[in-house]
Design a protein around this motif. Structure first.
Motif, PDB file in Angstrom:
ATOM      1  N   VAL A   1       0.851  -1.191   0.000  1.00 43.61           N
ATOM      2  CA  VAL A   1       0.000   0.000   0.000  1.00 43.61           C
ATOM      3  C   VAL A   1       0.885   1.239   0.000  1.00 43.61           C
ATOM      4  O   VAL A   1       1.812   1.355   0.807  1.00 43.61           O
ATOM      5  CB  VAL A   1      -0.952   0.004   1.222  1.00 43.61           C
ATOM      6  CG1 VAL A   1      -1.744   1.294   1.289  1.00 43.61           C
ATOM      7  CG2 VAL A   1      -1.875  -1.205   1.171  1.00 43.61           C
ATOM      8  N   LEU A   2       0.574   2.144  -0.889  1.00 43.73           N
ATOM      9  CA  LEU A   2       1.294   3.409  -0.991  1.00 43.73           C
ATOM     10  C   LEU A   2       0.346   4.511  -0.551  1.00 43.73           C
ATOM     11  O   LEU A   2      -0.797   4.583  -1.005  1.00 43.73           O
ATOM     12  CB  LEU A   2       1.748   3.637  -2.440  1.00 43.73           C
ATOM     13  CG  LEU A   2       2.639   4.835  -2.709  1.00 43.73           C
ATOM     14  CD1 LEU A   2       3.971   4.693  -1.966  1.00 43.73           C
ATOM     15  CD2 LEU A   2       2.893   4.962  -4.208  1.00 43.73           C
ATOM     16  N   ARG A   3       0.836   5.391   0.326  1.00 45.86           N
ATOM     17  CA  ARG A   3      -0.026   6.457   0.859  1.00 45.86           C
ATOM     18  C   ARG A   3       0.385   7.812   0.298  1.00 45.86           C
ATOM     19  O   ARG A   3       1.563   8.102   0.146  1.00 45.86           O
ATOM     20  CB  ARG A   3       0.043   6.477   2.374  1.00 45.86           C
ATOM     21  CG  ARG A   3      -0.461   5.176   2.985  1.00 45.86           C
ATOM     22  CD  ARG A   3      -0.623   5.246   4.484  1.00 45.86           C
ATOM     23  NE  ARG A   3      -0.933   3.938   5.028  1.00 45.86           N
ATOM     24  CZ  ARG A   3      -2.142   3.387   5.015  1.00 45.86           C
ATOM     25  NH1 ARG A   3      -3.141   4.025   4.492  1.00 45.86           N
ATOM     26  NH2 ARG A   3      -2.331   2.186   5.544  1.00 45.86           N
ATOM     27  N   SER A   4      -0.645   8.618   0.018  1.00 43.33           N
ATOM     28  CA  SER A   4      -0.419   9.983  -0.461  1.00 43.33           C
ATOM     29  C   SER A   4      -1.655  10.819  -0.173  1.00 43.33           C
ATOM     30  O   SER A   4      -2.783  10.380  -0.442  1.00 43.33           O
ATOM     31  CB  SER A   4      -0.148   9.996  -1.970  1.00 43.33           C
ATOM     32  OG  SER A   4       0.028  11.324  -2.432  1.00 43.33           O
ATOM     33  N   ALA A   5      -1.449  11.977   0.397  1.00 40.77           N
ATOM     34  CA  ALA A   5      -2.522  12.947   0.651  1.00 40.77           C
ATOM     35  C   ALA A   5      -3.718  12.311   1.354  1.00 40.77           C
ATOM     36  O   ALA A   5      -4.873  12.556   1.001  1.00 40.77           O
ATOM     37  CB  ALA A   5      -2.955  13.598  -0.666  1.00 40.77           C
ATOM     38  N   GLY A   6      -3.444  11.481   2.349  1.00 48.05           N
ATOM     39  CA  GLY A   6      -4.512  10.872   3.131  1.00 48.05           C
ATOM     40  C   GLY A   6      -5.213   9.705   2.458  1.00 48.05           C
ATOM     41  O   GLY A   6      -6.191   9.188   2.982  1.00 48.05           O
ATOM     42  N   GLN A   7      -4.728   9.276   1.321  1.00 46.26           N
ATOM     43  CA  GLN A   7      -5.325   8.164   0.583  1.00 46.26           C
ATOM     44  C   GLN A   7      -4.359   6.979   0.572  1.00 46.26           C
ATOM     45  O   GLN A   7      -3.143   7.161   0.639  1.00 46.26           O
ATOM     46  CB  GLN A   7      -5.625   8.574  -0.864  1.00 46.26           C
ATOM     47  CG  GLN A   7      -6.543   9.758  -1.005  1.00 46.26           C
ATOM     48  CD  GLN A   7      -7.961   9.445  -0.532  1.00 46.26           C
ATOM     49  OE1 GLN A   7      -8.532   8.428  -0.921  1.00 46.26           O
ATOM     50  NE2 GLN A   7      -8.500  10.292   0.319  1.00 46.26           N
ATOM     51  N   ALA A   8      -4.920   5.777   0.456  1.00 45.32           N
ATOM     52  CA  ALA A   8      -4.116   4.558   0.352  1.00 45.32           C
ATOM     53  C   ALA A   8      -4.350   3.942  -1.021  1.00 45.32           C
ATOM     54  O   ALA A   8      -5.495   3.781  -1.445  1.00 45.32           O
ATOM     55  CB  ALA A   8      -4.507   3.566   1.447  1.00 45.32           C
ATOM     56  N   PHE A   9      -3.254   3.610  -1.716  1.00 39.78           N
ATOM     57  CA  PHE A   9      -3.333   3.041  -3.064  1.00 39.78           C
ATOM     58  C   PHE A   9      -2.707   1.657  -3.058  1.00 39.78           C
ATOM     59  O   PHE A   9      -1.547   1.504  -2.685  1.00 39.78           O
ATOM     60  CB  PHE A   9      -2.647   3.969  -4.064  1.00 39.78           C
ATOM     61  CG  PHE A   9      -3.276   5.335  -4.095  1.00 39.78           C
ATOM     62  CD1 PHE A   9      -4.435   5.571  -4.816  1.00 39.78           C
ATOM     63  CD2 PHE A   9      -2.731   6.375  -3.354  1.00 39.78           C
ATOM     64  CE1 PHE A   9      -5.033   6.818  -4.823  1.00 39.78           C
ATOM     65  CE2 PHE A   9      -3.322   7.639  -3.343  1.00 39.78           C
ATOM     66  CZ  PHE A   9      -4.479   7.848  -4.082  1.00 39.78           C
ATOM     67  N   ASP A  10      -3.480   0.655  -3.470  1.00 37.15           N
ATOM     68  CA  ASP A  10      -3.058  -0.739  -3.474  1.00 37.15           C
ATOM     69  C   ASP A  10      -2.161  -0.978  -4.687  1.00 37.15           C
ATOM     70  O   ASP A  10      -2.577  -0.794  -5.831  1.00 37.15           O
ATOM     71  CB  ASP A  10      -4.302  -1.635  -3.547  1.00 37.15           C
ATOM     72  CG  ASP A  10      -3.993  -3.104  -3.408  1.00 37.15           C
ATOM     73  OD1 ASP A  10      -2.815  -3.500  -3.544  1.00 37.15           O
ATOM     74  OD2 ASP A  10      -4.932  -3.866  -3.169  1.00 37.15           O
ATOM     75  N   LEU A  11      -0.933  -1.419  -4.431  1.00 36.60           N
ATOM     76  CA  LEU A  11       0.011  -1.715  -5.518  1.00 36.60           C
ATOM     77  C   LEU A  11       0.001  -3.197  -5.887  1.00 36.60           C
ATOM     78  O   LEU A  11       0.569  -3.566  -6.917  1.00 36.60           O
ATOM     79  CB  LEU A  11       1.428  -1.290  -5.130  1.00 36.60           C
ATOM     80  CG  LEU A  11       1.649   0.177  -4.782  1.00 36.60           C
ATOM     81  CD1 LEU A  11       3.122   0.436  -4.534  1.00 36.60           C
ATOM     82  CD2 LEU A  11       1.097   1.089  -5.855  1.00 36.60           C
ATOM     83  N   GLY A  12      -0.608  -4.027  -5.071  1.00 42.00           N
ATOM     84  CA  GLY A  12      -0.668  -5.447  -5.402  1.00 42.00           C
ATOM     85  C   GLY A  12      -0.297  -6.308  -4.210  1.00 42.00           C
ATOM     86  O   GLY A  12       0.109  -5.824  -3.148  1.00 42.00           O
ATOM     87  N   ALA A  13      -0.465  -7.610  -4.414  1.00 44.85           N
ATOM     88  CA  ALA A  13      -0.176  -8.582  -3.356  1.00 44.85           C
ATOM     89  C   ALA A  13       1.312  -8.752  -3.160  1.00 44.85           C
ATOM     90  O   ALA A  13       2.101  -8.665  -4.111  1.00 44.85           O
ATOM     91  CB  ALA A  13      -0.806  -9.932  -3.711  1.00 44.85           C
ATOM     92  N   LEU A  14       1.700  -8.977  -1.908  1.00 46.24           N
ATOM     93  CA  LEU A  14       3.089  -9.338  -1.602  1.00 46.24           C
ATOM     94  C   LEU A  14       3.311 -10.749  -2.110  1.00 46.24           C
ATOM     95  O   LEU A  14       2.449 -11.618  -1.952  1.00 46.24           O
ATOM     96  CB  LEU A  14       3.348  -9.283  -0.101  1.00 46.24           C
ATOM     97  CG  LEU A  14       3.367  -7.894   0.522  1.00 46.24           C
ATOM     98  CD1 LEU A  14       3.347  -7.994   2.037  1.00 46.24           C
ATOM     99  CD2 LEU A  14       4.614  -7.157   0.074  1.00 46.24           C
ATOM    100  N   SER A  15       4.437 -10.994  -2.726  1.00 47.51           N
ATOM    101  CA  SER A  15       4.668 -12.365  -3.201  1.00 47.51           C
ATOM    102  C   SER A  15       5.948 -12.908  -2.643  1.00 47.51           C
ATOM    103  O   SER A  15       6.780 -12.265  -2.136  1.00 47.51           O
ATOM    104  CB  SER A  15       4.712 -12.390  -4.726  1.00 47.51           C
ATOM    105  OG  SER A  15       5.561 -11.413  -5.248  1.00 47.51           O
TER     106      SER A  15
END
Length: 185
Positions: free
Chosen positions: A171-185
């Motif tokens: 998860v990448l956070r920016s400006a109070g939002q969380a953006f899913d980058l994908g599953a950990l593998s």
């Protein structure tokens, strides 16, 4: 080599003139313009971000930047738009590429290959899709009004390094939002 008709040539000049009005005054309000469709012009934005005209790269960065300011996506495709003309162009993937990322306070700021700076937030999200055939991530960033930038691989690696693990996901956070980058593998 494709020949530009006189009407398309005049359209190219009109697009250039409309775009020249943008620097220093923000982007032109292409979303408010409703000109008639004047045909197609032999401009293609390749997947690698190179703008081509009649099969040759447009070598002048300033001209590419000018054209990018009057680019619009409509239901029938991408167009260069002026108050009086609309010319369809080709786009192989997405019209822009996100080529740099930096953090300012709590926000991530991306720079595109045409010089736009985009603050990642709820209005300008990051979306990561996966290529079905290869499982390869295909990250993109909303730039403006249904125009997106493909995030280049080195920048995506920077994003992964800046992300945190949450419930088996990156998860990448920016400006109070969380953006899913994908599953950990």
């Amino acid at each position: 080599m494709t020949t530009i008709t006189p009407k398309a040539s005049a359209g190219l000049e009109a697009v250039t003139e409309a775009a020249r009005q943008a620097p220093g005054r923000g982007l032109p309000p292409v979303h408010l313009w409703n000109p008639p469709h004047c045909g197609e012009i032999d401009i293609v934005i390749r997947a690698d971000g190179v703008w081509m005209h009649e099969g040759s790269p447009i070598g002048r960065e300033a001209l590419v930047r000018l054209f990018s300011t009057v680019l619009r996506k409509d239901p029938d495709g991408y167009h260069l738009v002026t108050p009086v003309e609309k010319l369809r162009i080709g786009v192989e993937d997405l019209p822009f590429r996100a080529v740099a990322m930096r953090r300012e306070g709590e926000a991530l700021i991306f720079t595109t290959d045409v010089g736009d700076e985009v603050r990642v937030d709820a209005d300008n999200p990051i979306v990561v899709e996966t290529k079905a055939a290869t499982g390869e991530p295909r990250p993109r960033l909303h730039v403006r009004r249904d125009l997106w930038a493909r995030i280049v691989r080195p920048v995506f690696y920077d994003m992964v390094e800046a992300a945190e693990a949450v419930d088996g996901r990156l998860v990448l956070r920016s400006a109070g939002q969380a953006f899913d980058l994908g599953a950990l593998s």
